[in-house]
Motif scaffolding. Structure first.
Motif, PDB file in Angstrom:
ATOM      1  N   UNK A  67      24.988  31.702 -37.634  1.00  0.00           N
ATOM      2  CA  UNK A  67      25.427  33.047 -38.001  1.00  0.00           C
ATOM      3  C   UNK A  67      25.431  33.176 -39.516  1.00  0.00           C
ATOM      4  N   UNK A  68      24.920  34.295 -40.006  1.00  0.00           N
ATOM      5  CA  UNK A  68      24.975  34.627 -41.426  1.00  0.00           C
ATOM      6  C   UNK A  68      26.046  35.685 -41.604  1.00  0.00           C
ATOM      7  N   UNK A  69      27.064  35.356 -42.378  1.00  0.00           N
ATOM      8  CA  UNK A  69      28.109  36.328 -42.724  1.00  0.00           C
ATOM      9  C   UNK A  69      27.988  36.561 -44.227  1.00  0.00           C
ATOM     10  N   UNK A  70      27.424  37.691 -44.576  1.00  0.00           N
ATOM     11  CA  UNK A  70      27.071  37.989 -45.952  1.00  0.00           C
ATOM     12  C   UNK A  70      28.042  39.004 -46.547  1.00  0.00           C
ATOM     13  N   UNK A  71      28.839  38.594 -47.548  1.00  0.00           N
ATOM     14  CA  UNK A  71      29.712  39.577 -48.207  1.00  0.00           C
ATOM     15  C   UNK A  71      28.856  40.686 -48.813  1.00  0.00           C
ATOM     16  N   UNK A  72      29.266  41.928 -48.607  1.00  0.00           N
ATOM     17  CA  UNK A  72      28.462  43.074 -49.029  1.00  0.00           C
ATOM     18  C   UNK A  72      29.346  44.075 -49.732  1.00  0.00           C
ATOM     19  N   UNK A  73      28.814  44.686 -50.786  1.00  0.00           N
ATOM     20  CA  UNK A  73      29.582  45.695 -51.525  1.00  0.00           C
ATOM     21  C   UNK A  73      29.819  46.909 -50.630  1.00  0.00           C
ATOM     22  N   UNK A  74      31.064  47.293 -50.405  1.00  0.00           N
ATOM     23  CA  UNK A  74      31.359  48.388 -49.474  1.00  0.00           C
ATOM     24  C   UNK A  74      30.755  49.731 -49.889  1.00  0.00           C
ATOM     25  N   UNK A  75      30.470  49.910 -51.174  1.00  0.00           N
ATOM     26  CA  UNK A  75      29.896  51.183 -51.614  1.00  0.00           C
ATOM     27  C   UNK A  75      28.379  51.230 -51.426  1.00  0.00           C
ATOM     28  N   UNK A  76      27.786  50.121 -50.989  1.00  0.00           N
ATOM     29  CA  UNK A  76      26.340  50.041 -50.754  1.00  0.00           C
ATOM     30  C   UNK A  76      26.006  50.321 -49.294  1.00  0.00           C
ATOM     31  N   UNK A  77      24.849  50.950 -49.072  1.00  0.00           N
ATOM     32  CA  UNK A  77      24.246  50.951 -47.746  1.00  0.00           C
ATOM     33  C   UNK A  77      23.764  49.538 -47.481  1.00  0.00           C
ATOM     34  N   UNK A  78      23.541  49.210 -46.241  1.00  0.00           N
ATOM     35  CA  UNK A  78      22.994  47.895 -45.916  1.00  0.00           C
ATOM     36  C   UNK A  78      21.944  48.019 -44.829  1.00  0.00           C
ATOM     37  N   UNK A  79      20.781  47.434 -45.064  1.00  0.00           N
ATOM     38  CA  UNK A  79      19.688  47.420 -44.090  1.00  0.00           C
ATOM     39  C   UNK A  79      19.207  45.989 -43.922  1.00  0.00           C
ATOM     40  N   UNK A  80      18.856  45.640 -42.691  1.00  0.00           N
ATOM     41  CA  UNK A  80      18.292  44.327 -42.406  1.00  0.00           C
ATOM     42  C   UNK A  80      16.985  44.547 -41.670  1.00  0.00           C
ATOM     43  N   UNK A  81      15.896  43.968 -42.196  1.00  0.00           N
ATOM     44  CA  UNK A  81      14.588  44.047 -41.550  1.00  0.00           C
ATOM     45  C   UNK A  81      14.205  42.641 -41.101  1.00  0.00           C
ATOM     46  N   UNK A  82      13.883  42.491 -39.812  1.00  0.00           N
ATOM     47  CA  UNK A  82      13.519  41.179 -39.284  1.00  0.00           C
ATOM     48  C   UNK A  82      12.035  40.907 -39.488  1.00  0.00           C
ATOM     49  N   UNK A  83      11.749  39.917 -40.311  1.00  0.00           N
ATOM     50  CA  UNK A  83      10.380  39.482 -40.550  1.00  0.00           C
ATOM     51  C   UNK A  83       9.872  38.634 -39.383  1.00  0.00           C
ATOM     52  N   UNK A  84      10.779  37.846 -38.784  1.00  0.00           N
ATOM     53  CA  UNK A  84      10.409  36.989 -37.656  1.00  0.00           C
ATOM     54  C   UNK A  84      11.673  36.581 -36.907  1.00  0.00           C
ATOM     55  N   UNK A  85      11.537  36.444 -35.607  1.00  0.00           N
ATOM     56  CA  UNK A  85      12.625  35.902 -34.805  1.00  0.00           C
ATOM     57  C   UNK A  85      13.375  36.939 -33.987  1.00  0.00           C
ATOM     58  N   UNK A  86      14.438  36.436 -33.337  1.00  0.00           N
ATOM     59  CA  UNK A  86      15.286  37.247 -32.472  1.00  0.00           C
ATOM     60  C   UNK A  86      16.741  36.902 -32.762  1.00  0.00           C
ATOM     61  N   UNK A  87      17.605  37.899 -32.672  1.00  0.00           N
ATOM     62  CA  UNK A  87      19.020  37.652 -32.890  1.00  0.00           C
ATOM     63  C   UNK A  87      19.835  38.887 -32.613  1.00  0.00           C
ATOM     64  N   UNK A  88      21.019  38.927 -33.203  1.00  0.00           N
ATOM     65  CA  UNK A  88      21.895  40.081 -33.070  1.00  0.00           C
ATOM     66  C   UNK A  88      22.395  40.494 -34.446  1.00  0.00           C
ATOM     67  N   UNK A  89      22.779  41.765 -34.554  1.00  0.00           N
ATOM     68  CA  UNK A  89      23.236  42.306 -35.834  1.00  0.00           C
ATOM     69  C   UNK A  89      24.578  42.999 -35.664  1.00  0.00           C
ATOM     70  N   UNK A  90      25.449  42.792 -36.637  1.00  0.00           N
ATOM     71  CA  UNK A  90      26.715  43.507 -36.679  1.00  0.00           C
ATOM     72  C   UNK A  90      27.766  42.962 -35.738  1.00  0.00           C
ATOM     73  N   UNK A  91      28.948  43.575 -35.845  1.00  0.00           N
ATOM     74  CA  UNK A  91      30.086  43.160 -35.024  1.00  0.00           C
ATOM     75  C   UNK A  91      29.834  43.422 -33.540  1.00  0.00           C
TER      76      UNK A  91
END
Length: 141
Positions: free
Chosen positions: A33-57
């Motif tokens: 699992x990757x838990x990445x601290x993120x600035x709350x005032x930023x939008x956040x996007x994740x693009x999968x280059x390869x693989x399978x998984x899950x995103x978000x809570x």
């Protein structure tokens, strides 16, 4: 994790930006699992280059070629499935975001503008050959 531009969790990337953004590439091992601290005032996007998984809570399924948009919050969470594709043994992702600019978005085909009128102008410019040219000396460099 490799920060390409901006700053993430106190780590800065070499890329120079003209607006406040962050861009990084992460490799997540199967089952990790990757838990990445993120600035709350930023939008956040994740693009999968390869693989399978899950995103978000909510652990929404995501796979190669898909994009996950994160809402308000201070953490981006991704989990790699235990089984990955043979051609790519890990989950490979681009994570990007920045301050929202609050402008409307209109798109059609390859063009992204703010209004439908601007889209019509872009198509007209394209049809009339007004999109510019790339000098041959710059092609392939």
């Amino acid at each position: 994790m490799r920060v390409i531009a901006g700053e993430v969790a106190g780590h800065s990337g070499p890329g120079i930006t003209h607006t406040p953004i962050s861009l990084l590439h992460a490799t997540v091992s199967p089952g990790a699992e990757l838990r990445l601290p993120w600035r709350p005032e930023f939008n956040g996007l994740v693009y999968l280059l390869a693989g399978h998984g899950t995103a978000g809570a909510t652990r929404a399924p995501i796979s190669t070629g898909q994009l996950a948009a994160f809402g308000a919050g201070d953490m981006i969470t991704l989990t790699a499935d235990l089984a990955q594709e043979s051609r790519s043994p890990n989950l490979e992702v681009l994570v990007l975001g920045g301050e929202p600019i609050g402008e409307p978005v209109a798109w059609y085909g390859p063009f992204v503008m703010n209004t439908h009128e601007e889209l019509a102008q872009a198509f007209d410019d394209y049809r009339r050959g007004r999109m510019g040219t790339i000098p041959a000396a710059h092609i392939g460099n």
